[in-house]
Design a protein around this motif. Structure first.
Motif, PDB file in Angstrom:
ATOM      1  N   ILE B 159       0.826  -1.212   0.000  1.00 50.35           N
ATOM      2  CA  ILE B 159       0.000   0.000   0.000  1.00 50.35           C
ATOM      3  C   ILE B 159       0.860   1.261   0.000  1.00 50.35           C
ATOM      4  CG2 ILE B 159      -1.965  -1.158   1.090  1.00 50.35           C
ATOM      5  CD1 ILE B 159      -1.184   0.033   3.725  1.00 50.35           C
ATOM      6  N   GLY B 160       2.166   1.072  -0.199  1.00 47.43           N
ATOM      7  CA  GLY B 160       3.053   2.233  -0.336  1.00 47.43           C
ATOM      8  C   GLY B 160       3.277   3.000   0.952  1.00 47.43           C
ATOM      9  N   ALA B 161       3.164   2.308   2.108  1.00 50.03           N
ATOM     10  CA  ALA B 161       3.278   3.014   3.388  1.00 50.03           C
ATOM     11  C   ALA B 161       4.566   2.681   4.123  1.00 50.03           C
ATOM     12  CB  ALA B 161       2.071   2.655   4.259  1.00 50.03           C
ATOM     13  N   ILE B 162       5.525   2.060   3.412  1.00 48.79           N
ATOM     14  CA  ILE B 162       6.709   1.535   4.102  1.00 48.79           C
ATOM     15  C   ILE B 162       7.568   2.643   4.687  1.00 48.79           C
ATOM     16  CG2 ILE B 162       8.340   1.440   2.134  1.00 48.79           C
ATOM     17  CD1 ILE B 162       7.880  -1.613   4.258  1.00 48.79           C
ATOM     18  N   ARG B 163       7.463   3.859   4.177  1.00 48.44           N
ATOM     19  CA  ARG B 163       8.306   4.940   4.696  1.00 48.44           C
ATOM     20  C   ARG B 163       7.604   5.819   5.731  1.00 48.44           C
ATOM     21  NH1 ARG B 163      13.039   5.167   1.680  1.00 48.44           N
ATOM     22  NH2 ARG B 163      12.828   4.332  -0.423  1.00 48.44           N
ATOM     23  N   THR B 164       6.371   5.446   6.119  1.00 49.33           N
ATOM     24  CA  THR B 164       5.685   6.251   7.125  1.00 49.33           C
ATOM     25  C   THR B 164       6.337   6.033   8.486  1.00 49.33           C
ATOM     26  OG1 THR B 164       4.095   4.504   7.597  1.00 49.33           O
ATOM     27  CG2 THR B 164       3.484   6.083   5.894  1.00 49.33           C
ATOM     28  N   ARG B 165       6.097   6.980   9.413  1.00 50.23           N
ATOM     29  CA  ARG B 165       6.702   6.882  10.743  1.00 50.23           C
ATOM     30  C   ARG B 165       6.243   5.609  11.454  1.00 50.23           C
ATOM     31  NH1 ARG B 165       5.870   9.740  16.009  1.00 50.23           N
ATOM     32  NH2 ARG B 165       7.871   9.440  17.059  1.00 50.23           N
ATOM     33  N   GLU B 166       4.943   5.283  11.342  1.00 48.47           N
ATOM     34  CA  GLU B 166       4.422   4.086  11.999  1.00 48.47           C
ATOM     35  C   GLU B 166       5.149   2.848  11.484  1.00 48.47           C
ATOM     36  OE1 GLU B 166       2.687   6.442  10.657  1.00 48.47           O
ATOM     37  OE2 GLU B 166       1.419   7.278  12.237  1.00 48.47           O
ATOM     38  N   ALA B 167       5.387   2.810  10.171  1.00 43.26           N
ATOM     39  CA  ALA B 167       6.074   1.651   9.598  1.00 43.26           C
ATOM     40  C   ALA B 167       7.471   1.520  10.187  1.00 43.26           C
ATOM     41  CB  ALA B 167       6.146   1.779   8.073  1.00 43.26           C
ATOM     42  N   ARG B 168       8.159   2.636  10.324  1.00 44.73           N
ATOM     43  CA  ARG B 168       9.513   2.580  10.885  1.00 44.73           C
ATOM     44  C   ARG B 168       9.491   2.115  12.334  1.00 44.73           C
ATOM     45  NH1 ARG B 168      10.109   7.626   8.504  1.00 44.73           N
ATOM     46  NH2 ARG B 168      10.515   8.602  10.502  1.00 44.73           N
ATOM     47  N   ILE B 169       8.476   2.581  13.091  1.00 41.98           N
ATOM     48  CA  ILE B 169       8.360   2.116  14.482  1.00 41.98           C
ATOM     49  C   ILE B 169       8.119   0.606  14.501  1.00 41.98           C
ATOM     50  CG2 ILE B 169       6.948   2.207  16.578  1.00 41.98           C
ATOM     51  CD1 ILE B 169       6.497   5.175  16.016  1.00 41.98           C
ATOM     52  N   ILE B 170       7.211   0.149  13.630  1.00 44.30           N
ATOM     53  CA  ILE B 170       6.889  -1.285  13.599  1.00 44.30           C
ATOM     54  C   ILE B 170       8.139  -2.094  13.259  1.00 44.30           C
ATOM     55  CG2 ILE B 170       5.612  -3.073  12.367  1.00 44.30           C
ATOM     56  CD1 ILE B 170       3.388  -0.950  11.928  1.00 44.30           C
ATOM     57  N   LEU B 171       8.866  -1.666  12.229  1.00 45.25           N
ATOM     58  CA  LEU B 171      10.046  -2.426  11.808  1.00 45.25           C
ATOM     59  C   LEU B 171      11.120  -2.389  12.889  1.00 45.25           C
ATOM     60  CD1 LEU B 171      10.208  -1.333   8.073  1.00 45.25           C
ATOM     61  CD2 LEU B 171       9.231  -3.420   9.037  1.00 45.25           C
ATOM     62  N   ALA B 345      -1.418   4.835  16.897  1.00 44.28           N
ATOM     63  CA  ALA B 345      -1.236   3.803  17.921  1.00 44.28           C
ATOM     64  C   ALA B 345      -1.858   2.494  17.448  1.00 44.28           C
ATOM     65  CB  ALA B 345      -1.860   4.245  19.235  1.00 44.28           C
ATOM     66  N   ALA B 346      -3.036   2.593  16.825  1.00 43.50           N
ATOM     67  CA  ALA B 346      -3.718   1.389  16.335  1.00 43.50           C
ATOM     68  C   ALA B 346      -2.914   0.741  15.215  1.00 43.50           C
ATOM     69  CB  ALA B 346      -5.122   1.747  15.848  1.00 43.50           C
ATOM     70  N   ILE B 347      -2.326   1.578  14.338  1.00 45.25           N
ATOM     71  CA  ILE B 347      -1.510   1.028  13.247  1.00 45.25           C
ATOM     72  C   ILE B 347      -0.303   0.287  13.818  1.00 45.25           C
ATOM     73  CG2 ILE B 347       0.087   1.667  11.392  1.00 45.25           C
ATOM     74  CD1 ILE B 347      -1.891   3.848  10.561  1.00 45.25           C
ATOM     75  N   VAL B 348       0.367   0.920  14.783  1.00 53.08           N
ATOM     76  CA  VAL B 348       1.549   0.289  15.378  1.00 53.08           C
ATOM     77  C   VAL B 348       1.157  -1.033  16.033  1.00 53.08           C
ATOM     78  CG1 VAL B 348       3.301   0.500  17.180  1.00 53.08           C
ATOM     79  CG2 VAL B 348       2.828   2.437  15.667  1.00 53.08           C
ATOM     80  N   GLY B 349       0.103  -1.017  16.837  1.00 56.57           N
ATOM     81  CA  GLY B 349      -0.337  -2.244  17.514  1.00 56.57           C
ATOM     82  C   GLY B 349      -0.715  -3.328  16.513  1.00 56.57           C
ATOM     83  N   THR B 350      -1.485  -2.935  15.498  1.00 64.30           N
ATOM     84  CA  THR B 350      -1.934  -3.911  14.494  1.00 64.30           C
ATOM     85  C   THR B 350      -0.761  -4.462  13.698  1.00 64.30           C
ATOM     86  OG1 THR B 350      -3.970  -2.639  14.323  1.00 64.30           O
ATOM     87  CG2 THR B 350      -3.555  -4.260  12.589  1.00 64.30           C
ATOM     88  N   GLY B 351       0.196  -3.594  13.413  1.00 64.20           N
ATOM     89  CA  GLY B 351       1.370  -4.018  12.648  1.00 64.20           C
ATOM     90  C   GLY B 351       2.170  -5.089  13.374  1.00 64.20           C
ATOM     91  N   LEU B 395      -4.816  -3.453   8.685  1.00 63.68           N
ATOM     92  CA  LEU B 395      -3.823  -2.421   8.369  1.00 63.68           C
ATOM     93  C   LEU B 395      -4.251  -1.587   7.165  1.00 63.68           C
ATOM     94  CD1 LEU B 395      -0.215  -3.875   8.658  1.00 63.68           C
ATOM     95  CD2 LEU B 395      -1.164  -1.922   9.886  1.00 63.68           C
ATOM     96  N   VAL B 396      -4.738  -2.293   6.140  1.00 63.01           N
ATOM     97  CA  VAL B 396      -5.197  -1.571   4.947  1.00 63.01           C
ATOM     98  C   VAL B 396      -6.308  -0.604   5.338  1.00 63.01           C
ATOM     99  CG1 VAL B 396      -6.366  -1.832   2.717  1.00 63.01           C
ATOM    100  CG2 VAL B 396      -4.539  -3.416   3.361  1.00 63.01           C
ATOM    101  N   TRP B 397      -7.206  -1.082   6.170  1.00 62.27           N
ATOM    102  CA  TRP B 397      -8.329  -0.252   6.596  1.00 62.27           C
ATOM    103  C   TRP B 397      -7.835   0.950   7.393  1.00 62.27           C
ATOM    104  CZ3 TRP B 397     -10.648   0.922  11.406  1.00 62.27           C
ATOM    105  CH2 TRP B 397     -11.920   1.505  11.300  1.00 62.27           C
TER     106      TRP B 397
END
Lengths: 417, 417
Positions: B159-171, B345-351, B395-397
């Motif tokens: 979904i092209g979100a790999i560079r978002t802040r949440e993505a970096r926190i998750i990784l 927060a929900a994105i991070v938790g779900t990730g 996550l998509v949602w």
């Protein structure tokens, strides 16, 4: 998921060693595949033993049965090497246009047939003279007939000669050759088993011919006419992925009807060559090629069992069989090349020399049904490796300066000589 | 070379099914990996059985031992799936700059730690309450802690979100999380064995930390400063091939010192990110990614053993453990995300929710040393698959419309809200 750390370490060692040896051989102006095969011999279980020994985790998965764990490790290597040789032949197919192949079809068939008759007769004679049974002699002789076109194709690719007329004859002959060799293998295997079923053999032969004709004639046209539909798929890089599916599918199908999987891969590549320009498949397949193909060559190397040759008789037989395997193809290729220049005939004959994996497959089938002994297995492996090592430098040497001549000959201003 | 036709047929079926299901799921607007995993369940040995059954040739290689042949086939699939997840994490690493990761380091550590504490406590409690032993409870709980970042990373990439802040926190959290989870696994395994060696455990922990710090700090600088030398190599596409060597090498090294191989692959990618622009590594690695990664997801699917859930108690426990595995990560991620928006927060938790292969590794180690029963093994597999299936659509949602906001926020003309 099982713990595959030990296997991963082996895969790393195989890949890194292959690439390091390839680099070294390039620097000493030798074909990199020779380095890849030789480093495989060096690190394999029969020499340094850096790869091929299952670790305790893997042995535990087989309830402590070390032999089974070793066999599993061999299968893993063979599958990855098998994927490597499949993508290699797919790539060769991608660079082969059907019309180019048909142009050399008669000559290629002749090279294929004669290149089978001579090595088989010579090999059968030598082994039979040493007092071994008909069936064992026939198995060794069968292992001598099929060209491993992968090695030659890589060398031809490396030196930029893949589109020369000789290369097309070699590739075409290898197709004929592989089909005939595998039919021969089916006959010999049938003789080695309890019952000989002529009908089944005939059906295999029919299926094989039908498969090749269908893929070559119908497949290429279907791809040419309908491949633009691939653009409608939503999966990322759909044309490339569909190519990989066709490649795996035709390889599996070829194996399923009793042919070598690589024949299917080659035909898949040839079919998709019709869509190559539209989708730039060659460029997309290249990284997969570069990641997987080295495994094929280095794994071939790990199969060499040097210790069997402490017995002088076995060594002598191995050298004799290797010499006859080379002479057989050179004579066969030479006779079939009447009317071509001596150099072209030599190139065609030499290009057919490597036996590589096809000889090894024949040997393993023979040893699997108990038709050939451990000694003769070692001899066949030696011959496969030796012919594989001998041909590339010879080809490079034969092609020296060739490209310039080929280009000059294509200039319309010069008369055909 | 062994006759691998049967295995080749399976690989074709796995790959073609994965890609067909991916295409179908894209068309119904679902993440393709869900389709890939579900089609794996469908064609796997526990449902239709289209793959995973050794053919007679393979069984013969193990002297007629069908179980050993089956195990070998599983290992082949796991190795290819393992190469898939390694290239997947390598790719994630390639898209991760160290400075970006350090930027979210404190937050990521907190998410990682809390995301381990909550699921472990909840899971241990539930299994212990059903009357099972401490060690069995601890194993199930351990399988619940480690995030399978592969699934999340693929969704984020899709979904092209790999560079978002949440993505970096998750990784980043997944790195912390995996290291802690594997230490936990080492502790629990140690408890389950005869002797408990605190010193060995401490050394593993030390080696792990040293590896990560060394790769992240020294490795990135070495690559940044010296990678231009790769241009001097004569092997074709040397920078790409050296990247593959580094990827395999660090993966093997990570496995060797007791970490998950994928951690090594991720670190290799992160190091080579410093040379990414110069050599266009991402574009070159993409075809290998697209050829191998689908095997990981479809093979995960084939592991699901549906029949174990005919027992209502086991089903109830499986559902309970899955719910707690989800709640644990959401609460852990949520608490650690204090000060971020509710959606972030929900994105991070779900990730952090998908357990995928890490849960399965924990389960197989537990079952390997006899610490967990077949029932609990099935429960852990169910939880791993269920969390893996649940997270991507969520996550998509959660990311719907996010990119637009992120872009707007980056425009200098608009005030920071």
């Amino acid at each position: 998921m099982e713990d595959i750390t030990g296997i991963l370490v082996d895969l790393f060692v195989l890949f890194a060693a292959a690439k390091a040896a390839g680099e070294l051989f390039l620097r000493i102006r030798q074909p990199p595949i020779v380095g890849e095969v030789l480093v495989g011999v060096l690190i394999g279980p029969h020499a340094l033993g850096l790869v091929g020994s299952p670790d305790s985790t893997l042995i535990q998965l087989f309830g402590g049965d070390e032999e089974a764990a070793k066999e599993a490790l061999t299968i893993v290597f063979d599958v990855i090497a098998g994927l490597g040789v499949i993508i290699l032949l797919f790539f060769v197919g991608l660079e082969t246009r059907l019309r180019d192949l048909l142009e050399v079809g008669r000559r290629a068939s002749l090279v294929g047939v004669l290149g089978i008759v001579f090595p088989f007769a010579l090999g059968f004679g030598l082994i039979w003279v040493t007092g071994r049974s008909n069936i064992e002699s026939a198995f060794v002789a069968t292992a001598m007939v099929a060209t491993s076109v992968g090695i030659t194709a890589r060398v031809l690719g490396d030196i930029g000669a893949i589109r020369t007329r000789e290369a097309r004859i070699i590739l075409g002959a290898a197709v004929v050759d592989d089909i005939l060799a595998l039919l021969l293998l089916a006959v010999v295997s049938g003789m080695g088993e309890e019952q000989f079923d002529g009908l089944e053999l005939g059906l295999t032969a029919l299926a094989a011919v039908a498969f090749v004709v269908f893929a070559a004639l119908v497949g290429t046209r279907v791809i040419k006419r309908y491949s633009f539909h691939l653009e409608r798929l939503q999966v990322r890089n759909a044309p490339f992925l569909v190519s990989m599916i066709v490649m795996l599918g035709l390889s599996a199908l070829a194996g399923f009807i009793g042919l070598a999987a690589i024949i299917g891969a080659f035909l898949a590549g040839m079919m998709l060559a019709e869509a190559e320009e539209r989708f730039d498949l060659e460029k997309q397949a290249l990284p997969v090629y570069e990641f997987l193909v080295p495994f094929f060559f280095v794994v071939i190397g790990t199969k060499v069992q040097l210790s069997a040759f402490k017995d002088a008789d076995i060594l002598a037989i191995a050298l004799g069989i290797t010499a006859l395997a080379i002479v057989g193809k050179l004579v066969g290729g030479g006779l079939a090349s009447a009317g071509m220049t001596a150099r072209s005939a030599a190139i065609v004959g030499t290009g057919m020399v490597p036996r590589g994996e096809v000889g090894l497959v024949a040997a393993s089938i023979g040893s699997g049904i108990g038709a050939i002994s451990g000694d003769m297995f070692a001899v066949v492996v030696f011959m496969s490796i030796a012919t594989t090592l001998v041909a590339p430098p010879a080809l490079v040497w034969l092609y020296r300066g060739y490209r310039y001549e080929a280009e000059r000959r294509e200039e319309p201003a010069l008369p055909e000589l």
